[in-house]
Scaffold this motif. Sequence first.
Motif, PDB file in Angstrom:
ATOM      1  N   ASP A  30     105.574  16.929 -17.554  1.00 32.56           N
ATOM      2  CA  ASP A  30     106.797  16.235 -17.414  1.00 32.56           C
ATOM      3  C   ASP A  30     107.435  16.184 -16.024  1.00 32.56           C
ATOM      4  N   ASP A  31     107.959  15.003 -15.633  1.00 32.53           N
ATOM      5  CA  ASP A  31     108.574  14.938 -14.475  1.00 32.53           C
ATOM      6  C   ASP A  31     110.144  15.441 -14.543  1.00 32.53           C
ATOM      7  N   GLU A  32     110.680  15.771 -15.947  1.00 39.28           N
ATOM      8  CA  GLU A  32     111.988  16.360 -15.838  1.00 39.28           C
ATOM      9  C   GLU A  32     111.840  17.839 -15.930  1.00 39.28           C
ATOM     10  N   ASP A  33     112.389  18.595 -15.033  1.00 36.60           N
ATOM     11  CA  ASP A  33     112.352  19.913 -15.361  1.00 36.60           C
ATOM     12  C   ASP A  33     113.061  20.445 -16.703  1.00 36.60           C
ATOM     13  N   LEU A  34     113.972  20.000 -17.043  1.00 35.32           N
ATOM     14  CA  LEU A  34     114.602  20.607 -18.381  1.00 35.32           C
ATOM     15  C   LEU A  34     113.662  20.069 -19.499  1.00 35.32           C
ATOM     16  N   GLN A  35     113.088  18.975 -19.620  1.00 34.36           N
ATOM     17  CA  GLN A  35     112.213  18.514 -20.758  1.00 34.36           C
ATOM     18  C   GLN A  35     111.266  19.720 -20.752  1.00 34.36           C
TER      19      GLN A  35
ATOM     20  N   ARG B 234     109.791  26.625 -24.268  1.00 34.64           N
ATOM     21  CA  ARG B 234     110.734  27.356 -24.807  1.00 34.64           C
ATOM     22  C   ARG B 234     110.455  27.434 -26.451  1.00 34.64           C
ATOM     23  N   SER B 235     110.437  26.226 -26.831  1.00 37.91           N
ATOM     24  CA  SER B 235     110.231  25.706 -28.275  1.00 37.91           C
ATOM     25  C   SER B 235     108.888  26.192 -28.746  1.00 37.91           C
ATOM     26  N   LEU B 236     107.817  26.054 -27.922  1.00 32.54           N
ATOM     27  CA  LEU B 236     106.645  26.365 -28.331  1.00 32.54           C
ATOM     28  C   LEU B 236     106.445  27.750 -28.494  1.00 32.54           C
ATOM     29  N   ALA B 237     107.032  28.711 -27.524  1.00 33.11           N
ATOM     30  CA  ALA B 237     107.077  30.019 -27.562  1.00 33.11           C
ATOM     31  C   ALA B 237     107.271  30.498 -28.778  1.00 33.11           C
ATOM     32  N   GLU B 238     108.596  29.816 -29.463  1.00 32.54           N
ATOM     33  CA  GLU B 238     109.002  30.346 -30.720  1.00 32.54           C
ATOM     34  C   GLU B 238     108.145  29.907 -31.832  1.00 32.54           C
ATOM     35  N   LEU B 239     107.565  28.661 -31.833  1.00 30.64           N
ATOM     36  CA  LEU B 239     106.736  28.272 -32.889  1.00 30.64           C
ATOM     37  C   LEU B 239     105.344  28.413 -32.915  1.00 30.64           C
ATOM     38  N   TRP B 240     104.745  28.856 -31.650  1.00 27.33           N
ATOM     39  CA  TRP B 240     103.049  29.099 -31.606  1.00 27.33           C
ATOM     40  C   TRP B 240     103.212  30.068 -30.436  1.00 27.33           C
ATOM     41  N   PRO B 241     103.629  31.421 -30.706  1.00 33.05           N
ATOM     42  CA  PRO B 241     103.531  32.495 -29.575  1.00 33.05           C
ATOM     43  C   PRO B 241     102.482  32.538 -29.178  1.00 33.05           C
TER      44      PRO B 241
END
Length: 261
Positions: free
Chosen positions: A8-13, A19-26
């Motif tokens: 993704d060309d946006e750092d925040l995205q 971060r969300s993937l780390a929570e849902l799919w550690p």
Amino acid sequence: MPSAVIADDEDLQRSELQRSLAELWPELEIVASCEDGDAALEAIDRLAPDVAFLDIRMPGLSGLDVARASAGRCRVVFTTAHDGHALEAFGLGAIDYLLKPVTQPRLADCVARLKQKAGGGADDLLRAMDELERRLRQVPEQARIKWISTTAGNLIKIFPIDEVLFLESDTRYTRVVSATDEGLVRMTLKELRQGLDPDLFWQISKSTLVCMRAIAGARRDEFGNITVELRGHGEQLKVNKPYAWRFRSGADSGEQDRSVR
């Protein structure tokens, strides 16, 4: 351990999705986080991830370009900020999408699908992307470019779009070439592409659009590199690997034979 590439060309995205993937799919390992399509394709070639999360609109190669070039080698999930009407194409099934801003419940549903390995194969992926690209790149007739005004020294030249064979760009200017003349316009290829009919002008490299009606044929050398030959012009154009899918065997609705000899 399953692995994934995020592009993704946006750092925040990128960071928020990771971060969300780390929570849902550690157990999922993010092996590369890329800010453009070129880096994403290189990471897929080098690291062979199980999943690629690709932003549809990126500098250089788009997410669609990367997915085409890597079709069949990993599962693909597109992220996009575009309106949902274009996303009906995903009803064909082989791929999933995440509409920005990505919500936790929607990402959880996507993760569940990926874990189940649901979806079609490479052929389904290509068909879905054909439809998605058609929907995303439709240009209203009234908004299409009819002619291009260029400069050549002190001269101003007008090129009707029907006479343009190809457009070749650097970082500031685009070279406009017809069978008998050429000139420069101070517009990027990306800016011009937004006003061109995508069924008529094909992107064959990061810097080149070619009118499909001007293509006399294409040749593949012993290394698999493809070169396009033009009608009424001696210049030959190189096709970059991510765009070689346009020249797969067969014809497209009778308009142009895509086969490579």
